[in-house]
Structures are given as C-alpha cells and as structure tokens.
Design an enzyme around this catalytic site. Structure first.
Site, PDB file in Angstrom:
ATOM      1  N   ALA A   1      79.792 102.947  -6.921  1.00 32.03           N
ATOM      2  CA  ALA A   1      78.929 103.991  -7.490  1.00 32.03           C
ATOM      3  C   ALA A   1      79.120 105.316  -6.747  1.00 32.03           C
ATOM      4  O   ALA A   1      79.335 106.363  -7.362  1.00 32.03           O
ATOM      5  CB  ALA A   1      77.465 103.553  -7.414  1.00 32.03           C
ATOM      6  N   TYR A   2      79.105 105.237  -5.424  1.00 24.56           N
ATOM      7  CA  TYR A   2      79.253 106.459  -4.617  1.00 24.56           C
ATOM      8  C   TYR A   2      80.608 107.115  -4.866  1.00 24.56           C
ATOM      9  O   TYR A   2      80.696 108.312  -5.168  1.00 24.56           O
ATOM     10  CB  TYR A   2      79.079 106.101  -3.140  1.00 24.56           C
ATOM     11  CG  TYR A   2      79.198 107.288  -2.203  1.00 24.56           C
ATOM     12  CD1 TYR A   2      78.141 108.177  -2.056  1.00 24.56           C
ATOM     13  CD2 TYR A   2      80.367 107.516  -1.480  1.00 24.56           C
ATOM     14  CE1 TYR A   2      78.240 109.260  -1.199  1.00 24.56           C
ATOM     15  CE2 TYR A   2      80.482 108.601  -0.630  1.00 24.56           C
ATOM     16  CZ  TYR A   2      79.418 109.467  -0.488  1.00 24.56           C
ATOM     17  OH  TYR A   2      79.518 110.540   0.354  1.00 24.56           O
TER      18      TYR A   2
END
Ligand code: ZN
Length: 657
Positions: free
Chosen positions: A553-554
């Site tokens: 996600a990051y």
C-alpha cells in the site's frame, strides 16, 4: 493613561541606571506611547574613568534596542562635555553627528547612541523620557495644535516647531528651550513628532510623562474625540485568497521582489477603509517622521499598484531634484493598502516587516480618526517626509545592507510539519527567509513557534474543506503561496499482499495520494501567481524505485504520487511552477522511530543500531536535516531550470543505483 509604576518591582532596580531601565520598560509596555524601537530615554551620571577622574556621561538609548525589552547595556554612555560642545556648532551633517556620537562613547562595544542624544544632553535634567504618544499625535498634527497645547498645558511644556530629527532638531531645541522654559516646565512637545518629559528621578520623569499624556487624553475625551466607534458599511468576502494573491503579484512586479502581505479585516480596518473622506485624510502624510520608513508616506487606496508606483516615482523625481545629493530610489511598492472590500493590508519584505507596518498603521488609524473629529489633519508634508525617507543615514544603511536571504518575502507551505522531515523543512525554510505555513494533524503545531514568520495550522490533509480553509488562512496572513512541500504521509504496519485489507489500502491512498491531489488542485491558482514561479517538492520514498516486501500500500501510494508529480511538472511548466520529487530512505530521527523500534529492527538484520543506520553505499547516516536541506535547496535559485526530477537521498542504495 495609567501609570504602570509598581513599588515592589521598582525596588529590584537599585542604581540610577537600573531605574532608567525599569521606567524605560514601563514606557515600552504601552504601545500607545512607543512602538517598535520608537521613543528614547536617558539618564545623566557622573562616573570615574580609568584614572579615577570623574566624567559626566549621558546614558542614552542605543539604536537597535526596544524600550520594552531594554537592558543596561542597551544604553550608550556618551561624554556630556562632547555632546554640549556639539550642540553649539552652527552646522553638522547627520553622518558627521552619528560619527561624533559613536566616538564620544566610553565603551568600545556600546550600541550607536540615539540620533536624539544631543537633544537629551541639552535638557538640564537628570532623567529624560521621549515618546511618540498616540494621544499627543492626535493634537500635534493639527493646524490648531499650538492653541490647543496652550489650553491643555499652559507653560508646563515648551512647544517646538517641526524640524526633522537629527542635528537640526537638537540645534533648534538648544536655541528655543532656554528662552521659553519657566519654573513650571516639565516637558517639551515637538510638533508633528512627539513629547519629552524630564525629572530628577526616573519616577518623577515617568510620572510626568504619564501626567502630560493623560492631560491630552482627557482633552480628547472632553471633545468626544477619544472613543471612536467604527462602523463598516459592508463586510469582506468569505474567500479573498485569490484577490490578495493577485495584489501580491502586482506589488512584487513594482518592488522587484516577492513581498509578504498581511490582511487586517476586523471592523476597525474595514470601517476606516470605507470612510468617505479617505482620499483626503489618508493621503496627507504620516503621523510622525518615525512612521515614514516603515509605512511609506501614504498608503495605496484601492488596488491600482502600477498607478501608485508611478506616483511614487514622480514624487521621488520631484523631491530628489531639490536635493544636491545623488539618491538611490527605494522600491516604489506601497507598505499599506486600504481597500473598501478587503480592509487594510500591510506589506513588508518579511513577515516581521509586514507586522510592524500593520501595527504602526493601526495606531495611525486611531490617531487620524480622533484628530479629524477636532480639525483638519495636517501631518508631515511630502517634503518633510522625503527628507526622512531619504535621510543620509538611511541611504548609508542601503549601501551596507548585506545579501538578503534567498527565500526572503516568499511563502512556503509544509504538510506534516510537526515532526521529522516536515519540521526540519519548516525550520530550514524559515532560516532561508521564507514565511512558513506549517500544517499538521497534531494540534501542538499551532504553538510550535511564536515567530511572526510562522503560522501553524492543525489540519487533517485528508479533509478537503480543512485544506481550503488552511490556504485561505495562509493567504490572509502572508499574501499567497510560492512553495509547497508535500511531506505528510502514513506508513501502515507491515502486511503481505495476501493479508492486505482494503481498508488499510484505501486509508493509505487517501492520505498519501488523494489528499495531495486535493492540495495541488486547490493551491494551483495561488502558485501560478508566485512572483518567482511556484515550486513544489514531493517527499516520496526510496520505495518508489526500489520497493520492499510487506509495504504494497505504501509503495504503491508513493509511486502513484510520484507519477502525479511528473504529470504536474508537465502540465504546470507553462505556469512557471516547478515540481520535483525526493526519495529519502532510512531517516531515523523522526517520530516513527523510537529507540526501541530501532533496536528491534537493527537486531532483526543482525546489525548494531549504528551499522543499521549506515547500511548504504556511502555508509552515511541520513538525517531529517539533510533531507530538508536538499528539499529546500530544490526550491531555491540553484535549481531554477529543474522540474520533474527525482532525487534519491539515501546514502546510495545499490538497488536504486
Ligand atoms: Zn522621536
């Protein structure tokens, strides 16, 4: 007017010089008496020199000191004998006088004595206090000033006609004072300038100042010219940021550099800016010579900056031709703008200057509003103002002014400015001269700094309305936006894709990506008006070129953000907005990394904490300060031809290289 004298406090100040410090601070605490370095005080003392011989000295306020915060070392000890001899000279240029005052001090590291030192010396009293009282100013800038002063004071004060501060003024006072002084005299009033009081003790001189000013206040009260009720006919619009940023852009064009603009739209300012007779009273001149340099002679009425600048150039040409000196014209930009829709806007080369101009003009509004109840307003004339603005001592300062800071007059917004890299960016930007709008979700951001060039706003960047409010607040306080550092982001806990829930994914995208799109879109109308071109730096991550497992996600959010920045660089080049990206790695002095976490992560790699920190090609530790200095440098003139770049700040990473 209330005396602030307190016996207990005063008892802490033992010697005459200490007493001088104490009552000077009392005067300085009242902004209706002195403002920003205005006013000055002195005490006459006899002290032994190195050879034990008694020397008469005048301890007079040194330049650069403010009465409100003055200390004993802020008073310059000047030999009285020399001052009194100077007062007898028929002529002396002000630069010569300034030199004589300096060499007549008995301490090599003393501050430069006030230019009013000779005037203090010739008054035959131990303590002398001088202020630019607002109450007096409402009376001494009127054609009927003399009659009114006689009515108020009788022979308790000696009245001196307007003469420019400096040697000429001291000379005139030296001539007039002995002729007019009586046994009742406790003060001296300088028309269109201010008031002096004197006495045998610090308390007596201070009490007399309060008494004299109080008499002026009572006089104004009796003539219904003290309490002014301000009534505005309309309020300012809810959103003014594009109006102010446009005005700032016009002002920068005539000033030749970006400036800070501060909006004051409280009732008093709007009401004054909406006065029907504004063009008559506000264009007559400043309250005292002290105001000229920081507020300019007259304000801009409305928003036609070009016309104002042309009028200033014409004024300079006309007045300069009277002078035999070759003069360097100051920038023709206004320092005060009065607009019926906006209110008052103060202007300065820095946030501090804009704040000082605003405060001085706020007092000007009080003074003019009261004075015009009594009589026509007749302050310092254009010729008199010009002599002060282009005073030889002021022109000499211009030559000496060092190179100003590279981001002076610019406004920078930083997200996530409460800690780590964002906090370091805010600090670095301020050190390079910028005014900083610091956004953070932590409410402590509001009080992170009490500097005039810092505006902390608590803001959740995922809330678009909050972002819009923040930009509006920023433009009202500083005038616009030149630089934006998109730094805020979240780093979710490590999860492999098979365990990654959509909630974590969406939350990461919302903060790290969507919020930045909102901010870019909202800020674009301001950034395109930036006098030196807008600049944006995006804090992405080493994870963009070299992702690691467990942070899908990051890494994805930062990669998408980088792509967004590249498109922005393409689209906004025509608006002279530069967009660049940095990819820092392993910056451990941030809020995320506690000593325990660092210990654990280092241990999991089988490394000591220090080796873990320096686990890169250069073996370098990457700190927030290092990252901030690269980010801020990207906003400066060095990188004026760079946009769309991505710069690693990671000590060298073999997967990136
Ligand atoms: Zn003065």
């Amino acid at each position: 007017m209330k005396s602030l004298w307190n016996d207990q406090d005063a008892a802490q100040f033992k010697t005459d010089l200490e007493q001088r410090v104490y009552t000077s601070r009392l005067l300085g605490r009242d902004t209706s008496l002195v403002l920003h370095g205005g006013g000055n005080t002195s005490v006459k003392l006899t002290e032994p020199n190195l050879f034990g011989e008694p020397v008469d000295l005048l301890y007079v306020k040194g330049s650069g000191w403010d009465l409100a915060s003055i200390e004993a070392v802020g008073f310059a000890p000047v030999r009285m004998e020399h001052l009194l001899r100077l007062s007898l000279l028929p002529e002396l240029s002000d630069s010569q006088m300034a030199n004589e005052l300096r060499v007549a001090t008995i301490r090599a590291d003393a501050p430069a004595p006030s230019v009013e030192a000779i005037l203090h010396a010739i008054l035959p009293h131990k303590f002398v206090d001088h202020t630019h009282s607002d109450a007096l100013a409402s009376i001494i800038d009127l054609p009927s000033a003399r009659d009114r002063l006689t009515e108020i004071y009788g022979d308790r004060v000696v009245v001196v006609p307007y003469v420019m501060p400096g040697f000429a003024l001291s000379r005139v006072c030296a001539e007039i004072f002995p002729k007019l002084v009586t046994k009742n005299t406790i003060g001296l009033v300088l028309l269109k300038h201010g008031i002096f009081s004197f006495g045998a003790t610090a308390k007596e001189s201070y009490d007399r100042m309060i008494e004299l000013v109080d008499l002026a206040e009572s006089y104004l009260q009796r003539h219904n010219a003290w309490q002014i009720t301000y009534q505005k006919s309309s309020s300012s619009a809810a959103q003014v940021r594009s109006d102010i940023a446009s005005l700032r852009s016009e002002i920068a064009k005539v000033a030749g550099k970006p400036m800070i603009l501060s909006l004051h739209d409280e009732t008093k300012f709007l009401a004054f800016a909406q006065r029907k007779d504004l063009d008559v009273i506000a264009t007559r001149g400043p309250v005292t010579p002290d105001h000229v340099i920081r507020t300019k002679r007259i304000p801009l009425l409305g928003r036609n900056v070009q016309q104002y600048a042309q009028a200033y150039r014409d004024y300079f040409d006309t007045m300069a031709s009277r002078s035999q000196r070759s003069l360097q014209m100051l920038d023709p930009a206004p320092r005060i703008v009065l607009d019926p829709e906006l209110g008052m806007i103060s202007v300065g080369k820095s946030a501090d200057e804009a704040a000082v101009a605003g405060e001085l003009y706020e007092h000007t509004i009080d003074v003019m509003s009261r004075a015009t109840v009594l009589d026509a307003w007749e302050p310092v004339t254009p010729e008199e103002a010009f002599d002060v603005e282009y005073w030889e001592l002021e022109q000499a300062k211009l030559g000496k002014a060092g190179s100003s800071k590279p981001l002076m007059g610019e406004v920078a917004l930083v997200t996530g400015a409460g800690s780590g890299i964002g906090k370091a960016c805010a600090e670095e930007l301020r050190q390079r001269g910028a005014a900083v709008v610091a956004l953070d979700i932590n409410p402590a951001i509001v009080s992170q700094s009490n500097k005039k060039s810092f505006l902390g706003i608590q803001c959740d960047i995922a809330d678009e309305t909050a972002l819009e409010t923040a930009l509006e607040t920023a433009a009202r306080r500083f005038g616009g936006l030149d630089i934006m550092i998109l730094n805020a982001g979240i780093f979710p806990s490590t999860k492999r894709i098979e365990d990654l829930d959509l909630a974590t994914w969406h939350r990461t995208m919302r903060v790290n990506l969507d919020a930045n799109l909102s901010l870019l879109r909202l800020a674009h109308p301001l950034l395109r008006l930036a006098p030196n071109g807008g600049r944006i730096v995006i804090n992405a991550s080493k994870n963009v070129p070299a992702p690691g497992p467990g942070q899908a996600a990051y890494s994805t959010s930062k990669s998408a953000l980088t792509q967004l920045a590249r498109v922005a660089a393409l689209e906004w080049g025509k608006d002279k907005i530069r967009v660049n990206v940095v990819h820092p790695n392993a910056v451990f002095d941030t809020g995320l990394w506690t000593p325990e976490v660092l210990q654990q992560r280092a241990a999991s790699y089988g490394l000591s904490v220090d080796d873990y920190k320096r686990n890169n090609v250069l073996g370098a530790e990457v700190t927030s300060r290092i990252v901030a200095s690269v980010i801020v440098e990207l906003c400066g003139p060095t990188f004026c031809a760079t946009t769309g770049a991505q710069i690693p700040i990671d000590g060298g990473n073999d997967r990136v290289i």
